[in-house]
Design an enzyme around this catalytic site. Structure first.
Site, PDB file in Angstrom:
ATOM      1  CD  GLU A   1      33.208  44.165  55.821  1.00 52.45           C
ATOM      2  OE1 GLU A   1      32.627  43.671  56.805  1.00 52.45           O
ATOM      3  OE2 GLU A   1      33.822  43.476  54.978  1.00 52.45           O
TER       4      GLU A   1
ATOM      5  CG  ASN B   1      38.732  40.450  58.325  1.00 55.95           C
ATOM      6  OD1 ASN B   1      38.421  40.557  59.506  1.00 55.95           O
ATOM      7  ND2 ASN B   1      37.919  39.895  57.427  1.00 55.95           N
ATOM      8  CD  GLU B   2      36.181  36.599  59.541  1.00 54.71           C
ATOM      9  OE1 GLU B   2      35.659  36.115  58.525  1.00 54.71           O
ATOM     10  OE2 GLU B   2      35.543  36.848  60.589  1.00 54.71           O
TER      11      GLU B   2
ATOM     12  CE1 TYR C   1      29.612  39.436  63.386  1.00 57.28           C
ATOM     13  CE2 TYR C   1      31.363  37.947  62.691  1.00 57.28           C
ATOM     14  CZ  TYR C   1      30.802  39.212  62.719  1.00 57.28           C
ATOM     15  OH  TYR C   1      31.422  40.262  62.075  1.00 57.28           O
TER      16      TYR C   1
ATOM     17  CD  GLU D   1      34.721  40.987  61.607  1.00 54.33           C
ATOM     18  OE1 GLU D   1      33.848  40.147  61.319  1.00 54.33           O
ATOM     19  OE2 GLU D   1      35.580  41.385  60.794  1.00 54.33           O
TER      20      GLU D   1
HETATM   21  O1  AHR Z   1      30.952  41.524  59.722  1.00 55.57           O
HETATM   22  C1  AHR Z   1      30.647  40.842  58.553  1.00 55.57           C
HETATM   23  C2  AHR Z   1      31.746  39.889  58.126  1.00 55.57           C
HETATM   24  O2  AHR Z   1      31.886  38.885  59.084  1.00 55.57           O
HETATM   25  C3  AHR Z   1      33.146  40.469  58.042  1.00 55.57           C
HETATM   26  O3  AHR Z   1      33.373  41.083  56.825  1.00 55.57           O
HETATM   27  C4  AHR Z   1      34.006  39.268  58.181  1.00 55.57           C
HETATM   28  O4  AHR Z   1      35.255  39.567  58.759  1.00 55.57           O
HETATM   29  C5  AHR Z   1      33.177  38.327  59.037  1.00 55.57           C
HETATM   30  O5  AHR Z   1      33.119  37.062  58.518  1.00 55.57           O
END
Ligand code: AHR
Length: 492
Positions: free
Chosen positions: A24, A171-172, A238, A294
């Site tokens: 990014e 995205n998101e 994550y 991600e």
């Molecule tokens: O990877 C960092 C951020 O995490 C990204 O921009 C977003 O899509 C996610 O929340």
């Protein structure tokens, strides 16, 4: 501990795209990390730094997602093409409020993909961009000539259209991409994707924005309302050892945090199963790919760095997290078409860290390097029950194993989480005997938080591994504490 690699029991083909990447416009990911510009004193090829490029080329990255992330939903591509001096800057509101120069745009990204020999995955702007803007971008990149957009590309120096394989629609969108409900987004998805046209024989794989970790309702609504218009549906998760407010340090942690991080990495399997079960209801033939675009560890930023830049160190713990994820992706490879680690350079769980002209490879890089042999191989069933790794009444499997095979070779990777003791594991494998050639590589260290620094860049790196024996029908491996091991069995 004993188990069996079921040599004739194929789960599915491990798509090479499972080893995909994401970069990014965030912190020093693009600028400094990849792009130093054409006037830089750092060695570069047309502005792309050579050391990083070479390191990434060795990983054979199959696909690269860009330009975000949250950044994608405020990115206006037209400001990032044409003469550098005329490119319009913008504020990168999500990531430190810095001024984005737009020096790295579509042409630079596509040049990077060409140098890496990887496929481009463009994430389109739905949050603050129009349908027309996305349609124009696709026309700019892929239409041969004779239209305003294709002629503009030619005028900007690219005669032939690029091959564009993957397009993400937002995205998101449930968060930084517009705070939408799934119902509202499903309608928008259908509308935006309609105008992602396939020109001149191109085939574009369209990816709908998927859920945030546990949000199975998002997956349900998208599948119910928009499945027929999508090729892939994404999922983000994550591994955060602490809370979003206090995530934990990348390097200063004890065994409790080591354990909780690995436990949370294992959570990915449950998420894939939960979302996969919903996808199966609407798509029993598994036409639609799960796209985990991600994933990775997210810690507190390194002290002294801009908190908006998400710069973090990377230890042996990250190597184990990466290896565990790949094992999970292999086990579910009949549904997972792609996964993209967040992120490639200088951001979150990176492959490569840079400081001015210096560069280091992280333990995560080494796992990607060791594991590339699994790409496009058949994932095999492995029957085995790991003993538990216990900590304060909680248990996780101490060893994870994954096996794949091609015509002449079998690759078996092991992930050993216990930081204190060795574990011996014997796997029954039909067809091997004392004459079978077996080689190995190991990534380990004597500390849980071992990592590479700019002064000592080779502290953690793979080494040859010989602690294995083969006898008729059985391979026995002595796994060192906290290690990732890759064994290659020559079947020829
Ligand atoms: O990877 C960092 C951020 O995490 C990204 O921009 C977003 O899509 C996610 O929340």
């Amino acid at each position: 501990m004993k188990g069996t690699v079921k040599v004739n029991d194929v789960i599915g083909r491990i798509s090479k795209h499972i080893y995909g990447h994401f970069q990014e416009h965030l912190g020093r990911g693009i600028y400094d990390g990849i792009w130093v510009g054409k006037d830089s004193e750092i060695d570069h090829i047309d502005g792309i730094r050579t050391d990083v490029l070479k390191a990434l080329q060795a990983l054979h990255i199959p696909v690269l997602r860009w330009p975000g992330g949250c950044f994608a939903d405020e990115y206006h591509w037209a400001n990032g093409v044409g003469d550098l001096s005329e490119r319009k800057p913008m504020v990168n509101t999500h990531w430190g409020g810095t001024v984005e120069s737009n020096a790295f745009g579509t042409h630079e990204f596509m040049a990077l993909c060409e140098l890496l020999e990887c496929e481009p995955y463009i994430c389109g702007n739905v949050g603050s961009g129009s349908v027309q803007e996305l349609a124009d971008w696709v026309e700019y990149m892929t239409f041969p000539k004779g239209t305003p957009m294709s002629d503009w590309r030619i005028q900007n120096g690219k005669q032939e259209p690029w091959q564009l394989t993957y397009v993400g629609v937002g995205n998101e969108s449930w968060g930084c991409g517009g705070n939408m409900t799934p119902e509202y987004y499903a309608d928008l998805y259908k509308r935006y994707q309609t105008y992602v046209r396939e020109f001149a024989g191109q085939r574009i794989y369209k990816i709908a924005c998927g859920a945030n970790s546990n949000d199975v309702n998002w997956t349900k609504v998208l599948m119910e309302r928009a499945a027929q218009w999508m090729d892939g549906l994404s999922l983000h998760y994550y591994t955060v050892p602490g809370t979003w407010e206090k995530k934990g340090s990348a390097t200063e942690f004890d065994e409790d945090e080591w354990f909780i991080t690995l436990k949370k990495a294992y959570e990915m399997e449950r998420l894939v199963e939960d979302h996969g079960e919903i996808m199966d209801r609407y798509d029993p033939d598994k036409r639609i790919g799960m796209i985990i675009d991600e994933w990775g560890t997210w810690y507190d930023p390194e002290p002294g760095t801009n908190p908006g830049f998400l710069y973090q160190q990377n230890t042996l713990r990250d190597a184990l997290v990466a290896a565990l994820h790949f094992h999970i992706f292999h086990r579910h490879c009949e549904r997972i078409h792609m996964a993209n680690i967040a992120q490639t350079v200088n951001v979150l769980q990176a492959m490569v860290l840079t400081k001015d002209e210096k560069m280091l490879l992280t333990p995560t890089y080494h796992v990607f390097h060791m594991f590339q042999v699994h790409q496009e191989e058949d994932a095999l069933e492995v029957e085995f029950v790991s003993p538990p790794y216990e900590r304060k009444g909680e248990k996780i499997p101490q060893v994870s194993v994954s096996a794949s095979r091609s015509s002449g070779k079998m690759h078996i990777s092991y992930c050993h989480l216990n930081p204190h003791e060795q574990t011996e594991i014997s796997l029954a494998i039909e067809g091997i005997d004392e004459q079978t050639k077996v080689t190995g590589r190991v990534l380990t260290a004597d500390r849980m938080n071992a990592h590479n620094t700019f002064d000592e860049p080779h502290s953690v790196q793979p080494k040859d591994f010989q602690q294995m024996t083969v006898k008729s029908g059985e391979l026995t491996v002595e796994l060192p504490p906290m290690s990732v091991v890759m064994i290659t069995v020559d079947l020829a």
